[in-house]
Design a protein around this motif. Structure first.
Motif, PDB file in Angstrom:
ATOM      1  N   ARG A   1       9.477  20.154   2.486  1.00 13.42           N
ATOM      2  CA  ARG A   1      10.472  20.666   2.313  1.00 13.42           C
ATOM      3  C   ARG A   1      10.407  22.060   0.847  1.00 13.42           C
ATOM      4  NH1 ARG A   1      11.861  15.445   2.492  1.00 13.42           N
ATOM      5  NH2 ARG A   1      12.030  15.373   0.251  1.00 13.42           N
TER       6      ARG A   1
ATOM      7  N   GLY B   1      21.955  20.765  11.718  1.00 13.34           N
ATOM      8  CA  GLY B   1      21.410  19.821  12.063  1.00 13.34           C
ATOM      9  C   GLY B   1      21.747  18.985  12.876  1.00 13.34           C
TER      10      GLY B   1
ATOM     11  N   ARG C   1      20.419  23.987   7.625  1.00 12.53           N
ATOM     12  CA  ARG C   1      18.787  24.081   7.532  1.00 12.53           C
ATOM     13  C   ARG C   1      18.545  25.524   8.431  1.00 12.53           C
ATOM     14  NH1 ARG C   1      19.232  18.584   5.515  1.00 12.53           N
ATOM     15  NH2 ARG C   1      20.019  17.279   6.600  1.00 12.53           N
TER      16      ARG C   1
ATOM     17  N   ASN D   1      14.690  27.332   8.335  1.00 14.37           N
ATOM     18  CA  ASN D   1      12.926  27.434   8.060  1.00 14.37           C
ATOM     19  C   ASN D   1      12.579  28.249   8.242  1.00 14.37           C
ATOM     20  OD1 ASN D   1      12.586  24.472   8.631  1.00 14.37           O
ATOM     21  ND2 ASN D   1      14.543  24.304   9.864  1.00 14.37           N
TER      22      ASN D   1
ATOM     23  N   TRP E   1      13.742  21.705  13.892  1.00 15.57           N
ATOM     24  CA  TRP E   1      14.748  22.507  14.153  1.00 15.57           C
ATOM     25  C   TRP E   1      14.830  22.720  15.727  1.00 15.57           C
ATOM     26  CZ3 TRP E   1      12.334  26.602  17.267  1.00 15.57           C
ATOM     27  CH2 TRP E   1      10.944  26.790  16.850  1.00 15.57           C
TER      28      TRP E   1
END
Length: 159
Positions: free
Chosen positions: A22, A52, A59, A61, A88
Motif C-alpha cells: 500500500r 471499492g 482506491r 492504483n 482493482w
C-alpha cells in the motif's frame, strides 16, 4: 461488455496487500500526480481511481497504459501473471461508471469496459508488441489476462 474473468489455478506469486504494498502504491501514485504522468515499471503510467466493490471507498492504483482507438486508454489486469485478478479489476466490475484516471496533470472521468473477442485480440497484439513483458505474464497463468478499455464519460475530453 461484462467483466467475467475468473481466477486461474496457477500463476506467479501475487504480492500481499500489506502495508509495504500500500505504501509503494501511494508513493508511485503521488509521483505520477506530481510529474503529471510518467513511467511506472517502464510503461506509460496513470493513476486509476476506482470505488471499492465491498467497501465503497475510493482506491487509487498506479497502472501502465497503452493508447486505444478513438482516444481511449487500455490497461491490463495482469497482476504480473498471478492466478488471481488484481483487486482493482473487481472494483471496475462492480462500478465501471465510477472510474477516474489521472495523468498529464488532468483528472478524467471514464467508463471501463472489458474487451472480448476480436477487439481483445487486436488490443493484445498491440500491447505485447509495445511491451513484451505482458506476453510473459500470460504464460505464467492459465487465466486470460483481462484487457480493459477506458473511455471518457460523456462531456470529458480524451487524450
Amino acid at each position: 461488455m461484462s467483466f467475467d474473468t475468473r481466477s486461474g489455478t496457477r500463476g506467479a506469486r501475487q504480492p500481499s496487500a500489506g502495508w509495504a504494498f500500500r505504501w509503494f502504491n501511494k508513493l508511485m501514485a503521488k509521483r505520477i500526480r506530481r510529474r503529471g504522468g510518467g513511467k511506472f515499471q517502464g510503461f506509460n503510467a496513470l493513476v486509476l481511481t476506482t470505488v471499492g466493490a465491498k467497501s465503497g471507498l475510493e482506491r487509487a492504483n498506479p497502472v501502465g497504459w497503452f493508447p486505444g482507438k478513438d482516444g481511449s486508454w487500455l490497461i491490463v489486469a495482469s497482476a504480473a501473471g498471478a492466478a488471481g485478478n488484481p483487486a482493482w479489476y473487481y472494483n471496475l466490475a462492480a462500478h465501471p461508471d465510477k472510474v477516474q484516471i489521472e495523468f498529464d496533470g488532468r483528472k478524467i472521468a471514464v467508463v471501463a469496459e472489458q474487451l472480448h473477442g476480436v477487439a481483445r485480440a487486436d488490443a493484445w497484439r498491440q500491447i505485447i508488441a509495445a511491451a513484451p513483458r505482458f506476453g510473459q505474464y500470460q504464460v505464467k497463468t492459465d487465466r486470460e489476462l483481462p484487457i480493459i478499455r477506458l473511455v471518457p464519460r460523456s462531456g470529458q475530453g480524451a487524450a
